[in-house]
Design a protein around this motif. Structure first.
Motif, PDB file in Angstrom:
ATOM      1  N   GLN A 163      43.044  -1.353 -12.966  1.00 56.43           N
ATOM      2  CA  GLN A 163      43.531  -2.701 -13.767  1.00 56.43           C
ATOM      3  C   GLN A 163      44.697  -2.599 -14.518  1.00 56.43           C
ATOM      4  OE1 GLN A 163      39.909  -2.614 -16.636  1.00 56.43           O
ATOM      5  NE2 GLN A 163      39.088  -4.463 -15.434  1.00 56.43           N
ATOM      6  N   ILE A 164      45.358  -1.536 -14.072  1.00 56.14           N
ATOM      7  CA  ILE A 164      46.983  -1.611 -14.475  1.00 56.14           C
ATOM      8  C   ILE A 164      47.799  -2.320 -13.304  1.00 56.14           C
ATOM      9  CG2 ILE A 164      46.791   0.523 -15.977  1.00 56.14           C
ATOM     10  CD1 ILE A 164      48.460   1.910 -13.467  1.00 56.14           C
ATOM     11  N   LEU A 165      47.025  -2.563 -12.171  1.00 56.12           N
ATOM     12  CA  LEU A 165      47.723  -3.202 -11.105  1.00 56.12           C
ATOM     13  C   LEU A 165      47.636  -4.670 -11.157  1.00 56.12           C
ATOM     14  CD1 LEU A 165      46.682  -1.120  -8.023  1.00 56.12           C
ATOM     15  CD2 LEU A 165      48.885  -0.981  -8.918  1.00 56.12           C
ATOM     16  N   PRO A 166      48.702  -5.726 -11.082  1.00 53.51           N
ATOM     17  CA  PRO A 166      48.440  -7.051 -11.173  1.00 53.51           C
ATOM     18  C   PRO A 166      47.150  -7.502 -10.628  1.00 53.51           C
ATOM     19  CG  PRO A 166      50.752  -6.392 -10.899  1.00 53.51           C
ATOM     20  CD  PRO A 166      50.003  -5.231 -10.581  1.00 53.51           C
ATOM     21  N   GLU A 167      47.063  -7.304  -9.399  1.00 56.04           N
ATOM     22  CA  GLU A 167      46.018  -7.670  -8.608  1.00 56.04           C
ATOM     23  C   GLU A 167      44.530  -7.490  -9.307  1.00 56.04           C
ATOM     24  OE1 GLU A 167      47.224  -4.309  -6.017  1.00 56.04           O
ATOM     25  OE2 GLU A 167      48.058  -5.546  -7.372  1.00 56.04           O
ATOM     26  N   PHE A 168      44.334  -6.487 -10.018  1.00 56.10           N
ATOM     27  CA  PHE A 168      43.160  -6.053 -10.833  1.00 56.10           C
ATOM     28  C   PHE A 168      42.950  -6.408 -12.175  1.00 56.10           C
ATOM     29  CE2 PHE A 168      43.049  -3.464  -6.648  1.00 56.10           C
ATOM     30  CZ  PHE A 168      41.785  -3.776  -6.140  1.00 56.10           C
ATOM     31  N   LYS A 169      44.147  -6.747 -12.646  1.00 53.78           N
ATOM     32  CA  LYS A 169      44.127  -7.049 -14.108  1.00 53.78           C
ATOM     33  C   LYS A 169      43.181  -8.215 -14.705  1.00 53.78           C
ATOM     34  CE  LYS A 169      48.616  -6.551 -16.096  1.00 53.78           C
ATOM     35  NZ  LYS A 169      48.647  -5.483 -16.092  1.00 53.78           N
ATOM     36  N   GLN A 170      42.777  -8.867 -13.937  1.00 49.29           N
ATOM     37  CA  GLN A 170      41.436 -10.056 -14.330  1.00 49.29           C
ATOM     38  C   GLN A 170      40.442  -9.571 -13.726  1.00 49.29           C
ATOM     39  OE1 GLN A 170      42.463 -12.163 -16.536  1.00 49.29           O
ATOM     40  NE2 GLN A 170      44.420 -11.320 -16.702  1.00 49.29           N
ATOM     41  N   VAL A 171      40.019  -8.442 -12.912  1.00 49.02           N
ATOM     42  CA  VAL A 171      39.044  -8.129 -12.556  1.00 49.02           C
ATOM     43  C   VAL A 171      37.971  -7.079 -13.381  1.00 49.02           C
ATOM     44  CG1 VAL A 171      38.000  -7.224 -10.187  1.00 49.02           C
ATOM     45  CG2 VAL A 171      40.190  -8.628  -9.912  1.00 49.02           C
ATOM     46  N   SER A 172      36.926  -7.143 -13.421  1.00 49.67           N
ATOM     47  CA  SER A 172      36.199  -6.220 -14.227  1.00 49.67           C
ATOM     48  C   SER A 172      36.024  -5.147 -13.485  1.00 49.67           C
ATOM     49  CB  SER A 172      34.566  -6.806 -14.754  1.00 49.67           C
ATOM     50  OG  SER A 172      33.798  -6.852 -13.366  1.00 49.67           O
ATOM     51  N   CYS A 173      35.524  -4.117 -14.242  1.00 47.41           N
ATOM     52  CA  CYS A 173      35.336  -2.797 -13.635  1.00 47.41           C
ATOM     53  C   CYS A 173      34.022  -2.805 -12.795  1.00 47.41           C
ATOM     54  CB  CYS A 173      35.157  -1.513 -14.567  1.00 47.41           C
ATOM     55  SG  CYS A 173      36.879  -1.253 -15.312  1.00 47.41           S
ATOM     56  N   ASP A 174      33.060  -3.480 -13.247  1.00 49.61           N
ATOM     57  CA  ASP A 174      31.968  -3.660 -12.436  1.00 49.61           C
ATOM     58  C   ASP A 174      32.146  -4.282 -11.084  1.00 49.61           C
ATOM     59  OD1 ASP A 174      29.886  -2.635 -14.092  1.00 49.61           O
ATOM     60  OD2 ASP A 174      30.033  -4.654 -15.518  1.00 49.61           O
ATOM     61  N   GLU A 175      33.006  -5.493 -10.928  1.00 50.98           N
ATOM     62  CA  GLU A 175      33.456  -5.909  -9.769  1.00 50.98           C
ATOM     63  C   GLU A 175      34.294  -5.102  -8.867  1.00 50.98           C
ATOM     64  OE1 GLU A 175      34.059 -10.586 -10.717  1.00 50.98           O
ATOM     65  OE2 GLU A 175      35.089  -9.428 -11.932  1.00 50.98           O
ATOM     66  N   ILE A 176      35.186  -4.125  -9.521  1.00 53.59           N
ATOM     67  CA  ILE A 176      36.128  -3.350  -8.723  1.00 53.59           C
ATOM     68  C   ILE A 176      35.177  -2.309  -8.030  1.00 53.59           C
ATOM     69  CG2 ILE A 176      37.673  -1.371  -9.044  1.00 53.59           C
ATOM     70  CD1 ILE A 176      39.070  -3.045 -11.377  1.00 53.59           C
ATOM     71  N   ILE A 177      34.183  -1.663  -8.598  1.00 50.03           N
ATOM     72  CA  ILE A 177      33.581  -0.926  -7.838  1.00 50.03           C
ATOM     73  C   ILE A 177      32.606  -1.382  -6.725  1.00 50.03           C
ATOM     74  CG2 ILE A 177      33.393   0.723  -9.600  1.00 50.03           C
ATOM     75  CD1 ILE A 177      30.580   0.152 -10.251  1.00 50.03           C
ATOM     76  N   LYS A 178      32.513  -2.510  -6.649  1.00 48.82           N
ATOM     77  CA  LYS A 178      31.688  -3.200  -5.709  1.00 48.82           C
ATOM     78  C   LYS A 178      32.540  -3.728  -4.567  1.00 48.82           C
ATOM     79  CE  LYS A 178      28.199  -5.286  -8.959  1.00 48.82           C
ATOM     80  NZ  LYS A 178      27.768  -6.280  -9.544  1.00 48.82           N
ATOM     81  N   ILE A 179      33.808  -3.906  -4.716  1.00 51.99           N
ATOM     82  CA  ILE A 179      34.878  -4.221  -3.490  1.00 51.99           C
ATOM     83  C   ILE A 179      35.162  -3.050  -2.623  1.00 51.99           C
ATOM     84  CG2 ILE A 179      35.488  -6.357  -4.658  1.00 51.99           C
ATOM     85  CD1 ILE A 179      37.988  -5.008  -5.429  1.00 51.99           C
ATOM     86  N   ASP A 180      35.846  -3.249  -1.529  1.00 51.44           N
ATOM     87  CA  ASP A 180      36.513  -2.073  -0.766  1.00 51.44           C
ATOM     88  C   ASP A 180      37.773  -2.156  -1.160  1.00 51.44           C
ATOM     89  OD1 ASP A 180      36.742  -0.272   1.294  1.00 51.44           O
ATOM     90  OD2 ASP A 180      37.189  -1.578   2.722  1.00 51.44           O
ATOM     91  N   VAL A 181      37.937  -0.950  -2.231  1.00 54.61           N
ATOM     92  CA  VAL A 181      39.480  -0.682  -2.708  1.00 54.61           C
ATOM     93  C   VAL A 181      40.039  -0.102  -1.590  1.00 54.61           C
ATOM     94  CG1 VAL A 181      40.726   0.559  -4.501  1.00 54.61           C
ATOM     95  CG2 VAL A 181      38.492  -0.612  -5.216  1.00 54.61           C
ATOM     96  N   LYS A 182      41.245  -0.300  -1.262  1.00 50.93           N
ATOM     97  CA  LYS A 182      42.054   0.230  -0.397  1.00 50.93           C
ATOM     98  C   LYS A 182      42.991   1.361  -0.705  1.00 50.93           C
ATOM     99  CE  LYS A 182      40.985  -3.036   2.613  1.00 50.93           C
ATOM    100  NZ  LYS A 182      39.795  -2.649   3.269  1.00 50.93           N
ATOM    101  N   ARG A 183      43.162   2.360  -0.278  1.00 49.70           N
ATOM    102  CA  ARG A 183      43.936   3.593  -0.647  1.00 49.70           C
ATOM    103  C   ARG A 183      45.185   3.139  -0.991  1.00 49.70           C
ATOM    104  NH1 ARG A 183      44.260   8.968   0.018  1.00 49.70           N
ATOM    105  NH2 ARG A 183      46.432   9.865   0.912  1.00 49.70           N
ATOM    106  N   LYS A 184      45.799   2.389  -0.531  1.00 47.55           N
ATOM    107  CA  LYS A 184      47.192   1.737  -0.924  1.00 47.55           C
ATOM    108  C   LYS A 184      47.114   1.282  -2.458  1.00 47.55           C
ATOM    109  CE  LYS A 184      47.272  -3.189   0.400  1.00 47.55           C
ATOM    110  NZ  LYS A 184      48.153  -4.000   1.351  1.00 47.55           N
ATOM    111  N   SER A 185      46.137   0.744  -2.851  1.00 48.29           N
ATOM    112  CA  SER A 185      45.771   0.278  -4.274  1.00 48.29           C
ATOM    113  C   SER A 185      46.056   1.734  -5.117  1.00 48.29           C
ATOM    114  CB  SER A 185      44.813  -0.365  -4.577  1.00 48.29           C
ATOM    115  OG  SER A 185      44.937  -1.553  -3.694  1.00 48.29           O
ATOM    116  N   VAL A 186      45.150   2.650  -4.755  1.00 49.76           N
ATOM    117  CA  VAL A 186      45.240   3.777  -5.702  1.00 49.76           C
ATOM    118  C   VAL A 186      46.513   4.658  -5.529  1.00 49.76           C
ATOM    119  CG1 VAL A 186      42.617   4.075  -5.688  1.00 49.76           C
ATOM    120  CG2 VAL A 186      43.694   5.277  -3.840  1.00 49.76           C
TER     121      VAL A 186
END
Length: 171
Positions: free
Chosen positions: A40-63
């Protein structure tokens, strides 16, 4: 982020990113949610809940970007480009900003290198001392500017050579 920075091992940061990514994908819900919060420190995830984040395919470049931000860099690319170019016994020209360093380089020649949030221009003896060949044509192709190289492919060649030099120093 404006945390004080030191030189970081790129491979160490990649390991941290892999651990974070595995934690986000963990079957342990609490672990996954706690890890997702980091994104959630990334602009593209600021408005995304943690519940939603764990359901999507998070890319290595994001981490990788998360790790870079936590280390005080603006991006993974910036972290990757910071290299421990400092060696004692040389008098180099130091600058607080890139534009002044570039202007000096254009007027006086040399090699423009970064160090944390500063820049310096050194001579060919320093480059050779680092383990590079100052006569390598890739330097000319990047306009002797490691920070904003004119030719990205030539910079990548030099970067690979630097990684090889670093590997030899740690064997």
């Amino acid at each position: 982020m404006n945390k004080p920075r030191t030189a970081y091992s790129v491979s160490e940061c990649k390991i941290q990113a892999s651990i974070l990514l595995k934690s986000i994908r963990s079957s342990d819900l609490q672990k996954a949610l706690a890890s997702a919060k980091w994104l959630q420190i990334l602009p593209e995830f600021k408005q995304v809940s943690c519940d939603e984040i764990i359901k999507i395919d998070v890319k290595r470049k994001s981490v990788l970007n998360v790790i870079a931000l936590e280390k005080g860099f603006d991006s993974w690319s910036e972290l990757k480009c910071q290299l421990p170019f400092i060696r004692g016994g040389f008098l180099n020209q130091w600058f607080k900003n890139y534009d002044d360093a570039k202007s000096y380089l254009q007027s006086n020649g040399g090699f423009l290198l970064p160090y944390q949030k500063q820049f310096f221009v050194c001579d060919q003896n320093y480059i050779n001392h680092l383990g590079f060949n100052a006569e390598d044509n890739d330097w000319k192709l990047i306009n002797y500017d490691w920070v904003k190289p004119k030719n990205k492919e030539a910079w990548q060649h030099l970067y690979k050579k630097w990684m090889k030099i670093q590997g030899e120093r740690h064997e």
